[in-house]
Design an enzyme around this catalytic site. Sequence first.
Site, PDB file in Angstrom:
ATOM      1  N   CYS A 938      37.344  16.708  44.218  1.00 55.14           N
ATOM      2  CA  CYS A 938      36.091  16.214  44.782  1.00 55.14           C
ATOM      3  C   CYS A 938      36.506  15.087  45.720  1.00 55.14           C
ATOM      4  O   CYS A 938      37.578  15.154  46.314  1.00 55.14           O
ATOM      5  CB  CYS A 938      35.131  15.759  43.684  1.00 55.14           C
ATOM      6  SG  CYS A 938      35.810  14.523  42.558  1.00 55.14           S
ATOM      7  N   LYS A 939      35.714  14.060  45.851  1.00 53.87           N
ATOM      8  CA  LYS A 939      36.085  12.965  46.752  1.00 53.87           C
ATOM      9  C   LYS A 939      37.322  12.223  46.244  1.00 53.87           C
ATOM     10  O   LYS A 939      38.276  12.000  46.982  1.00 53.87           O
ATOM     11  CB  LYS A 939      34.906  12.004  46.895  1.00 53.87           C
ATOM     12  CG  LYS A 939      35.168  10.816  47.800  1.00 53.87           C
ATOM     13  CD  LYS A 939      33.926   9.941  47.879  1.00 53.87           C
ATOM     14  CE  LYS A 939      34.172   8.715  48.752  1.00 53.87           C
ATOM     15  NZ  LYS A 939      32.967   7.852  48.844  1.00 53.87           N
TER      16      LYS A 939
END
Length: 1020
Positions: A938-939
């Site tokens: 994800c981020k």
Amino acid sequence: MRFNSKELAYVATHSTTVDKEGVLRMKDKQDGLFKKGETYQERYFRLKGNLLFYFKNKENRIEPLGVIILERCTVELDLKDDVSNSFLLVYEGEDHPYYFACSSEEERDGWIQALHIASYECLNMQLQSLREQLQAKTGRDPIQLPSHQHATLDYESQGEPSEEAMLEISLSCTDLPTDSSGQPPNPLVVVHTMTPPVQQLWVKHNHTEVVEKCYNPQFLRTIGFGGSEGVETGTRVRLTIYHVVERMTGTMSQLGQTVFSLQDVLMAPKMSLTQSLQTNEMKDGGKITVMAWINDDNTSLVDIQREKGSESGAAQNLRSRPKSLSRHKDNLKTYFDNVISKTFRFATNNDSHVLQVQENMAESKWTLDIPAKLLKLWIDEEKQRISLLQDLGELVPEIEGEQVMWITLSAATVACYTDMLDSITDYKGPSFKPSCEKDNKELEFIPVNLHVQRMTVASEGSNHGKVYDVITHGAFTAFCQKFKNGGLRKLLQYQKDFYSSQSTLGFRTKMQQACSLLNDIAKLKTDINHGCERLCHAALQGTDTQLQTEMQSLTETVRELVRLCEDPILQLSAEKYMQAKSPSNTGDGLDLAASLGHMSNDGRSQGDKSPEKSWRWSGSNFVRSPTVEPWEVTRLNLEAAIVCLVSRVDELVTKSSSGQTTSWLSELSPAVIKLQSFVEIVSSRATLFLTFLSLMENKDHVKLMHMIKNRRDVVTAHAITTLVSGLAVNIQTNHKDPKYLQQLINNGVMVHFESLLSCYGEELAMLEDMTVAVEDLASVTFCFVEAKDDVFEAALSLQNSIKGGMFPDINRHCIHVEIPVPPNTYENLPPKLKQGNHIKVVPVLFSIGINEQATLAEKFGNTTLQERVNAESVAKVFNYFEKYMDDFGKSGEPQTSVSQLTKQLHTNVMTKKSKNVEVLHLAAEVCRKLKGVRFACCKSGKDRTSMSVTLEQVQVLQQEHDLASHVFWQSLDCFRSVGCRRDNTHKNTGVRKYAFNSLQMLYIPKLYRAPNGTYGNIQT
């Protein structure tokens, strides 16, 4: 300060026990309308804790006149001595003290002593002193346990042992009491230990997960004891069962507890001990069952059993853990550091079948090493690019400015990359880059939060286990360069739009064709050199047939190169370059053909007067060079060289048939060397002309080109470092599978990246970076080498070809990686892999946003990029599977299920559905069945990624190992609350909480929601 006057009054009047009470005279305002000033008045005082209540008199104690809070104050003698036996209370920062007087000196000293120790600060100092004394005697800091209802307990801060436990226990309870509201409790077991006589205090050891709303919980997490030095069987264990009232705050109440020794468990029938739980009121609080097992390498416990009991009893009691759990954890240590382990025990739909699971998480040893090696390669490439730009010589003024700017920016890149290389080399921090450091410019080329997540599953009593690995990481993006202009895909598309089209149809740009030409020329150059070697070998053998066969093959290859020289793009670039030469650079001089005429037999020029290399930029001007021959002449010279070599071979064959003998190798060597020299010149000049084309195509956009190049280097460093870590662990897991090894040779390896980034705001730009980084991995090849002296360092090198694909890059060559493997792994490799055959990478990326930003993108934004990326990846999966079927056909075991899965995947990708996470689940299953490498991000690779990998673990247990359906949600909650991913959040932020808030939980799909109490608004 705020207080409840009624509550205080109740405490003052109804407390049955007080610390001290009695009559004191207190200086106070006089009663009466006309009486002014202060005087000593008799009052009745009651001291309760740090609260000093006073009443008008002893008989009138219905309601106190006031209360004095004994904090941040001191008790002093009254030195003025206006009144005998007096003392005063002095508060910090206050000018007005409280004056008191007693009837005797003894009474005064008693009150001073009582008031002095009444404050919380004084009690805390005493507690700290006692704790220090106990710690000095026992070596441990004692921890007090809450015994009151609805107390709070920090049960999340317990660290994990760094070594393998010798003895493990699994816990289950029955007939637990209801909570205060009559509902089923939320039980949690906290484990304390004490080993007398060394220890005389209970020390917190570990805890289980929380099971929601259950009278008869079966706890999934196991608790370990002992280590490499053994375990003390006399250790006493206290199990305290709590009802967790509120997981967010850790508020809980005690349900019961029991005490036993490890020896009690070992001596119990089948190593299973059941004991009653007692509440604080000494009532029955249900029962708890402790089931133990021994890790296989430790035999001392078995010996203890046999000494304490009968031989037959010991044999029946022995329960060992599968060897595979420990073995696969140890295998991780080859390529990974700081391995964290958690063990669990799961029920299946078959009551007699129990799963034992070990979860591991570790940091890649190559997190810093590979980015440093990539920087070295790119520094060398930039220096070669500067040299090539200098070789262009002096150009007309309108182009020379662009040329000088490009050289200047490349020199700046060399300086910048050198500084970053020094920073990485000097870095002394952890062996991974935490998410809180993602904006650190000095560590920009290091991937964020790179770990391997491993789950090993085995049946109880079995020696065979199965391993499932996922590499978790942060998004491949340039965090330090921000996202004002979007991500790489957007920037590269903008760059592509101002490039000239190759034809009127406009489907392909000149730069794409130029990069394709350079790669074709590089390949043919390699083939020609190999052909020349085979021709010389045939000449040495003296066989007519072999010599003619090799000559024919070499001739076809050279003529293919001659045809490439006629490519319109190459001819046009050569023509434009000649026109762009400065008028002062048109004087007569040695041309390329003349320089070739003076070549010696070893193929080297006698003065090294390569015309392109006689122009050198000094920072302000160039040195004049001779003219260069036309490109057509160079092409004809190459064609003449091969004709000459063919003629020479025909002569030798003719002489051989007529009985004349001679040394074929000495006769052919000059012609072969001349051919190779012309091939080298063709390659060099083609590179020069197409570099000029790149200069012209990027005219007025040189700064943009360098900005894109730098951003692309950053994400490429992240991607390659992550890729190599995944490939290393994948080969070590599957090296005994012949079909997998053959699959590597024939089809390459599928690497599946799962992204949970949304298409909104900055995450859209991150996804744009990520897509380019993953696509560029198709230009990476790798091979396996045997590790020497237990040194596992990956070697990186540049290939002859440059980056191609949708967004080719003339500035960067493809990367080849040599991955070291242990000798036992290397022995299992087939001959082709031992010979260093290059293995290609087939990258696919599937992305589905799941957070609140994904909701905004679907309702108010645009998810086109996500849909396009998923559609492109489905096509790649189909293509890879078709090749797999061509090679293995019906012998490939997973072909039927994979065929069905790919069709379902295609259907889901093409279906317009909000947050269709089924795409991710199907893609992951296809990858596992084709023995690909799984990546998830994800981020920051920390929160959404943790939800994804824990969900995949439970789904694997359900699909592949028959996990009982009624424990699905409990298993998910268990992995997320007490599994390794909680340690990942702590390593990144210092807090064992996922960075979600309550609002985000409303938008995240149910399967991806963190359990209550495990998340908070954490800065990442």
